[in-house]
Every structure is written in C-alpha cells, then in structure tokens.
Design an enzyme around this catalytic site. Structure first.
Site, PDB file in Angstrom:
ATOM      1  N   GLN A   3       0.827  -1.199   0.000  1.00 37.56           N
ATOM      2  CA  GLN A   3       0.000   0.000   0.000  1.00 37.56           C
ATOM      3  C   GLN A   3       0.865   1.254   0.000  1.00 37.56           C
ATOM      4  O   GLN A   3       0.348   2.357  -0.129  1.00 37.56           O
ATOM      5  CB  GLN A   3      -0.906  -0.002   1.231  1.00 37.56           C
ATOM      6  CG  GLN A   3      -1.820  -1.211   1.320  1.00 37.56           C
ATOM      7  CD  GLN A   3      -2.495  -1.309   2.673  1.00 37.56           C
ATOM      8  OE1 GLN A   3      -3.492  -0.646   2.922  1.00 37.56           O
ATOM      9  NE2 GLN A   3      -1.939  -2.130   3.558  1.00 37.56           N
ATOM     10  N   VAL A  29       3.528   4.126  -1.143  1.00 38.03           N
ATOM     11  CA  VAL A  29       3.747   4.853  -2.399  1.00 38.03           C
ATOM     12  C   VAL A  29       5.146   5.447  -2.459  1.00 38.03           C
ATOM     13  O   VAL A  29       5.460   6.214  -3.365  1.00 38.03           O
ATOM     14  CB  VAL A  29       2.689   5.969  -2.567  1.00 38.03           C
ATOM     15  CG1 VAL A  29       1.297   5.378  -2.701  1.00 38.03           C
ATOM     16  CG2 VAL A  29       2.738   6.977  -1.415  1.00 38.03           C
ATOM     17  N   HIS A  34      -1.443   1.346  -4.494  1.00 33.54           N
ATOM     18  CA  HIS A  34      -1.862   2.735  -4.293  1.00 33.54           C
ATOM     19  C   HIS A  34      -1.044   3.717  -5.120  1.00 33.54           C
ATOM     20  O   HIS A  34      -1.056   4.917  -4.849  1.00 33.54           O
ATOM     21  CB  HIS A  34      -1.788   3.098  -2.807  1.00 33.54           C
ATOM     22  CG  HIS A  34      -2.850   2.425  -1.992  1.00 33.54           C
ATOM     23  ND1 HIS A  34      -2.843   2.406  -0.610  1.00 33.54           N
ATOM     24  CD2 HIS A  34      -3.971   1.744  -2.363  1.00 33.54           C
ATOM     25  CE1 HIS A  34      -3.904   1.736  -0.177  1.00 33.54           C
ATOM     26  NE2 HIS A  34      -4.590   1.325  -1.223  1.00 33.54           N
ATOM     27  N   CYS A  73      -1.473  13.748 -15.471  1.00 33.66           N
ATOM     28  CA  CYS A  73      -2.174  14.917 -15.999  1.00 33.66           C
ATOM     29  C   CYS A  73      -3.650  14.870 -15.602  1.00 33.66           C
ATOM     30  O   CYS A  73      -4.282  13.817 -15.646  1.00 33.66           O
ATOM     31  CB  CYS A  73      -2.037  14.984 -17.514  1.00 33.66           C
ATOM     32  SG  CYS A  73      -2.845  16.433 -18.249  1.00 33.66           S
TER      33      CYS A  73
END
Length: 299
Positions: free
Chosen positions: A110, A112, A143, A151
């Site tokens: 999980q 990042v 995650h 973007c």
C-alpha cells in the site's frame, strides 16, 4: 491466541506454495517515512480528506501539492531498511526456495514511497542477467507511486524523481515540517503535464479512487495459502480484508507489526516489534544464497 514461535512459522513457510505479503506504512517506518495513522502520524495536524481526495485537490491544488512535495522529498532522502531488503530477497525464487521450496510470491504494498522497488535494485546489484518472474509479478504497488505525475486532463503519466519537482514548490517541505503551509502558490507554478501543459497531480491513489491491479490481486489472494501482513493496521480496504480472506480459505496468516491491531484476529502467527527486525529473523533467509556466477536461468 496467535503463535509467536519462529520454528512453527518456518515449518508453515516451508510447506507454503502460494505466498503473498500485504505491506503498509510500518514497513517504511524504520526508513524515516512518517506513518499516517500512528500516534506520531504526520496527518494528525491536517484533515486527510483535504489532502488525499480528488475533491481536495480540485479545491486547493497548491495545498495538496505542497504536502505531496514534502512526502516526495522525505522518500528521496530515505534509505531502504532490513525489512524492505528481506522482502526483495524473498522475491527471488532461488533465495526464497531455500526456505519455501517450489513457492510463488508477490508483495502487495500500500506504500507509495518507492522503497520496495529500490530495495530490489539493491539486492540485484552486481548480478548480471538476473531476471524476476513476471507471472505472478513480484511487486504490486496498489496505491500508485509518489513519483508518478498524472495529468488532470489527458491522463498522461510520467515518472519524475526530480528534486524539487518544480521551482514553485522548492523549499516548501520546510513549511510542512513547521505545520505552516502556504496556500497561495499560483496554479501555473505547480507541476504541469509535459505532454499537454495542463495541471498535473500526484500519481497516487486517493480516497474514493480505485486501487491498481485489483483483479490480479483478487486472484492472488484467492490462491494464497500463506499471507504475511507487514506493517499495516488493516484499516484501509480492500487491503484490510486480504488476510481474513486467506484465513477463510484455509490459509495461514503471519502478522509483523510494531503493536497489536484489530487485524490480529485472523493471525496464526504474531511477531511484535519493528518489522525491520522481526521479519528478517522469521524468514531466516541465507546471507549468501548463490554465487556471483549463478546462471540467470536458475533465478
């Protein structure tokens, strides 16, 4: 009552064939990455919903980008710890098969912060031609990643590890440490998409968004006969339910956490303390599993 016996755990490990690990913020705590929900969690001063939702970003992209810039800078300065390295080593079949013969393994994180793939690079450094199995993958970052920039208009995603990510955010990480955020950075000075020039956002999965690779994860969880829970309080779904699903299917669950959590109810084994200490000890991986000249095909 969960067992704390390393010998019993290693016997289960030796007989397991489909192993998964579900990792959370506690995996990176020893690397200096602040946890969110612990007593010292950096979110204690801020409303998480204002910093980690699409709505929060739409309302105040400057505030959100300052927060994630702070997290990016912290991750860039962090070093991998012994638990990261143990999981990376365990991902390599030749190493893993010394303690779990004939098994498969996937780390579902999980986190990042990018420390798990960095740990793999450390483990593989100096091993020419070594490749990792693609099916199943050794790592799923469910995650997303702090260093992915997405973007808001064309959905272009690009890896960007630059520090700072843009001049408008330079030095603002110090304001976060002081709990003083400047919400007035003009939108045009925030990170922009390198493809179309529109406002970009952090490439992480926010609350209310769909985690990555859920169908694949569901398949791995359904097949798993051993689940290692590493540094997670099992409060964020769907990851919070993986251990209980493995247990319900007849598999074993081993929890490696600093302290007891609600997720311990499904545990067959419980090892309390920093996972950078408990996990390597429990796995019992050899210090030097193969020679430098080992053929790539055997790995």
């Amino acid at each position: 009552m969960p067992s704390t016996s390393i010998a019993e755990f290693r016997e289960v490990l030796r007989n397991a064939k489909n192993i998964i690990a579900v990792a959370g913020a506690g995996l990176s705590a020893a690397s200096g990455i602040p946890t969110f929900r612990g007593a010292g969690g950096m979110w204690r001063k801020y409303d998480a919903m204002s910093l980690a939702t699409p709505e929060g970003f739409a309302d105040n992209p400057s505030l959100v980008w300052q927060f994630y810039h702070y997290r990016r800078e912290a991750a860039l300065k962090a070093d991998v710890n012994a638990a990261h390295l143990a999981l990376a080593s365990f991902s390599i079949p030749r190493i893993r098969h010394t303690v779990a013969p004939g098994s498969s393994f996937t780390l579902i994180t999980q986190n990042v912060d990018g420390l798990s793939p960095r740990a793999m690079k450390c483990v593989l450094q100096g091993w020419d031609g070594v490749t990792l199995p693609e099916d199943p993958p050794y790592l799923i970052e469910m995650h997303g990643r702090l260093f992915d920039v997405k973007c808001t208009q064309c959905d272009h995603v690009e890896l960007d590890t630059s520090s700072p990510i843009c001049e408008g955010l330079a030095g603002t990480e110090k304001l976060v440490e002081q709990a003083v955020l400047d919400p007035e950075i003009p939108e045009e000075n925030l990170p922009r998409c390198k493809k179309c020039g529109s406002l970009a956002r952090p490439g992480v999965v926010w609350f209310g968004e769909m985690p990555h690779d859920l169908p694949l994860i569901d398949t791995l969880v359904e097949k798993a006969d051993l689940c290692l829970v590493v540094g997670t309080s099992s409060t964020v779904y769907p990851a919070a339910g993986y251990a209980s699903e493995v247990s319900a299917n007849g598999g074993k669950v081993a929890v490696f956490n600093y302290e007891r959590t609600m997720g311990d109810d499904d545990a067959d084994f419980l090892f309390l303390g920093g996972c950078e200490e408990t996990l390597p000890k429990a796995l019992g991986l050899p210090d030097k599993p193969a020679s430098e000249g080992a053929p790539a095909s055997s790995l």
